[in-house]
Each structure stands twice: as C-alpha cells, then as structure tokens.
Scaffold this motif. Structure first.
Motif: not given
Length: 401
Positions: A313-328
């Motif tokens: 239930g918690t929002p996130v901030t991630v780096c967009g230039d990565s696979g993690c950014g692709e997923i979020i």
C-alpha cells in the motif's frame, strides 16, 4: 498452463534465509515453492550463506515441498564480502545427480556453483536455463575478477544454456548487446511472493525503531554503491519537511560508511535512521510503515522491493532508466526520476508526501496490476512453458538421424 510433472533442478548460491543477499534468494524461494506446489519434483542445490556472521545449517531437507540441499562454504567471509562461494562437495554431488533431472535452472552469473552445475548438466545432456537477473555484465564491484571468471571457469555458462531468461525488456536488450542471439533470450519476469502470512504491521515497525508518528521516506536494500543511497541522502537534505524521517534499512555491502559520513556532513543525524538488515516479515512491516519507498539505484534490472511496497500500500520513487523503471512505468503507483539527480528525486518525494490521498488511490490501482503481471503462478506458467520447450528440443536432438 498445466505442464506434466518435471524433475527440475534449481542451482542458486543463496536461498530462503539469505536476506542479506538481496532479491535473488527471495525470488528463487518463491519460484521453487510454487513449482513444487504445482506438482513438479523440485530440487534446490545451494550454499549455506545467510549474512555476514551466520550460516544456514548444511543439510538435506524438504521445505514446502522442495528438496533443498545445502552445502557448506569454505569461508562465509569470502562469500559475503567477495561473492566467492566455495561449497564443499557441491561439484561432486552435481556430477553424480545431474542426469536424474529433466531440466535445470541456474540463477546468477560469475559464481562457482553455477559454473559447476553448467558443466555437470552439459556432461549429462540435461538442458538448462539461466536467469542472470542483471549479473551477466561485469558491473559495479570486482569488475576485473568477473571478467576473468567469465573468460575462464564460467565461459560456458551462458553459451551452453538452452535459454537465457531476461526479467525485463531492458535486460533482454542488455543480453543481446553482449552477443546472445535474440532467439535464445526469453523474457520471464520475477515472481512476487503473495503468501506472506499475517498482514504487514507498520505500527510494530515504528514502535521497534522509535519512529513515532513521523512521515517516513524509506530505502530498503543492500548498501552498495550502485544503489545510489548517497543521492537519496542529498535529496532528503533539500526537503524542508517537518516531522519527516529518512529510514535506511539494509546491510552494509560497501557503501554504509560513505553514507554515514555524508549524513554527518549534512548535519542530518537527527533525521536519518539506520536499521541494519531487516529479515522476513520485518521487511514488509517497514514497507507498510513508510509513506514513500525510494529506490534510487542504477542498473536495477528488476527490483522486487518497489513491487512489494505497492502490495503493502505504499507509493514508490525509482530511477526511470532501468528495468525497475520499466516495470513501475507499466504498473503505476510511483514516480520515475533520472539516476543521480537529487533535485529531481527531492521533487518526486515531496510531490508524493504532499498528496497522500491521491497516491493512495494510485497505489490501490497498481496493486492488482502487480499481481496480474508478477504473481507467482503467472510467472510459473511462463517458466513451465520454457521448461517444456527446452526439454522437447533436447529430446529431439537426442533422436537418431
């Protein structure tokens, strides 16, 4: 899909209780238990690493339907600090049993267990797949050693694989750049564990660490240079937000001292809390307690933590230039920022903290997408399909001309 029961071997340097080693132990545990529950005969061969000071008992046991074989490392210190796994008896055991499996799955690159397994499986004509999970290119630490390993002991691990599994499109492109033929790469994401037992208890985490009712900006993960925690500290120092704490949760694997020095230099000691390694349900309690979870790392090829945060239930901030950014970017529930940009990171954190109701709605909409795309059974459907394909191809090759 419903595949016929297979005899499946999973080889992974760390498993189940190895919370200090990041996401691979967790996803391998989820994956193998789900496959066993679906009727497959699953065996795991792993080492006894747990964290910097402790080990798992070196035993053969059945856990959640999985036959787990744990081999003792010569040195736990070398395993933790250098990722140099030296399991006693591992190579001989694999040579003896490799032929009893239909298919095998090797996790991570640049380690002896995976290299030993690849050699034994090739000798026994058993097809195997490899999940690098971002470890295929020699990045971050011990780059020269990784290159030397890939050119010598580990040179046949990827080339001998029937299929290499990328967890995101970005990893697929990364593997293709390394010279792997696109036809040998299949995208199969990592699974999230939805069987966590009791609901996460954010209040318990707050009480255990004396956080009171302050808003919490949380980083949860290994403290390595690649994770970018120093950028998060700089970003946090730019936030003039009262009653807000930065909680850094994770074991030190090379970046802890630098983070502590930066906290002191920026006079943030009263606003930054270091918890050390969190294990098992403590992690989910922390994710539930947080107001925003920040994953400011580079080369993050997947990132289980942000997905787990959304399910808590918690929002996130991630780096967009990565696979993690692709997923979020696909599931929502978070902000994307460039790596190494504290000002942009501070702006993203502030925007989430200033609109809690809006972000609660966004996270509520994202959670079902996470389950639909990364649920354990969804992922294991794809794994079964790949296993059946490589088994069929191997059987075809064995047929006389």
């Amino acid at each position: 899909m419903s595949a016929a029961a297979l005899r499946i071997l999973h080889v992974v340097p760390y498993y189940e209780h190895a919370w200090a080693y990041g996401g691979i132990p967790r996803l391998a545990t989820t994956m193998t238990r789900t496959l066993a529950r679906r009727g497959h005969a699953v065996t795991v061969c792993t080492t006894d690493v747990r964290d910097q000071t402790s080990r798992t008992a070196s035993v053969a046991e059945r856990s959640h339907g999985v036959d787990v074989r744990v081999f003792r490392n010569v040195s736990n210190r070398l395993a933790y600090h250098l990722q140099f796994f030296t399991p006693i008896g591992f190579r001989a055991h694999l040579r003896a049993v490799a032929g009893s499996f239909d298919v095998a799955h090797i996790h991570a690159c640049h380690n002896l267990p995976g290299a030993f397994a690849a050699a034994a499986l090739t000798r026994a004509s058993v097809p195997y797949v490899v999940s690098p999970n971002g470890t295929a290119p020699p990045i971050e630490r011990r780059v020269i050693v990784k290159r030397a390993f890939a050119a010598t002991v580990g040179r046949h691990v990827l080339s001998g694989a029937a299929r290499v599994l990328a967890v995101t499109n970005i990893e697929r492109d990364q593997l293709a750049t390394m010279g792997l033929a696109p036809t040998r790469i299949t995208v199969v994401p990592n699974p999230v564990d939805e069987d966590g037992g009791a609901p996460p208890d954010g209040a318990a985490f707050r009480a255990a660490h004396g956080l009171g009712r302050a808003r919490i900006v949380l980083f949860l993960g290994k403290l390595t240079p690649r994770k970018g925690v120093e950028h998060l500290i700089h970003a946090f120092s730019q936030l003039a937000l009262p009653d807000t704490l930065l909680v850094i949760a994770g074991n030190d694997m090379g970046a802890g001292a630098a983070c502590d020095r930066l906290v002191r230099r920026l006079a943030l000691q009263a606003r930054v809390v270091r918890t050390g390694l969190l294990r098992d349900t403590q992690r989910l309690d922390a994710l539930r307690a947080a107001d925003v979870v920040v994953y400011p790392s580079r080369d993050e090829i997947f990132g289980l933590v942000p997905l787990e945060a959304l399910l808590c239930g918690t929002p996130v901030t991630v780096c967009g230039d990565s696979g993690c950014g692709e997923i979020i970017g696909k599931v929502g529930g978070g902000r994307l920022v460039p790596y190494g940009a504290p000002a942009a990171l501070a702006d993203a954190i502030a925007s989430i903290l200033s609109n809690p109701a809006e972000w609660k709605e966004r996270v509520a909409a994202a959670a079902p997408r996470v389950r639909r795309l990364f649920g354990a059974d969804v992922v294991c459907d794809e794994l079964e399909r790949v296993y059946v394909e490589v088994c069929g191809a191997a059987a075809h090759e064995k047929q006389p001309a």
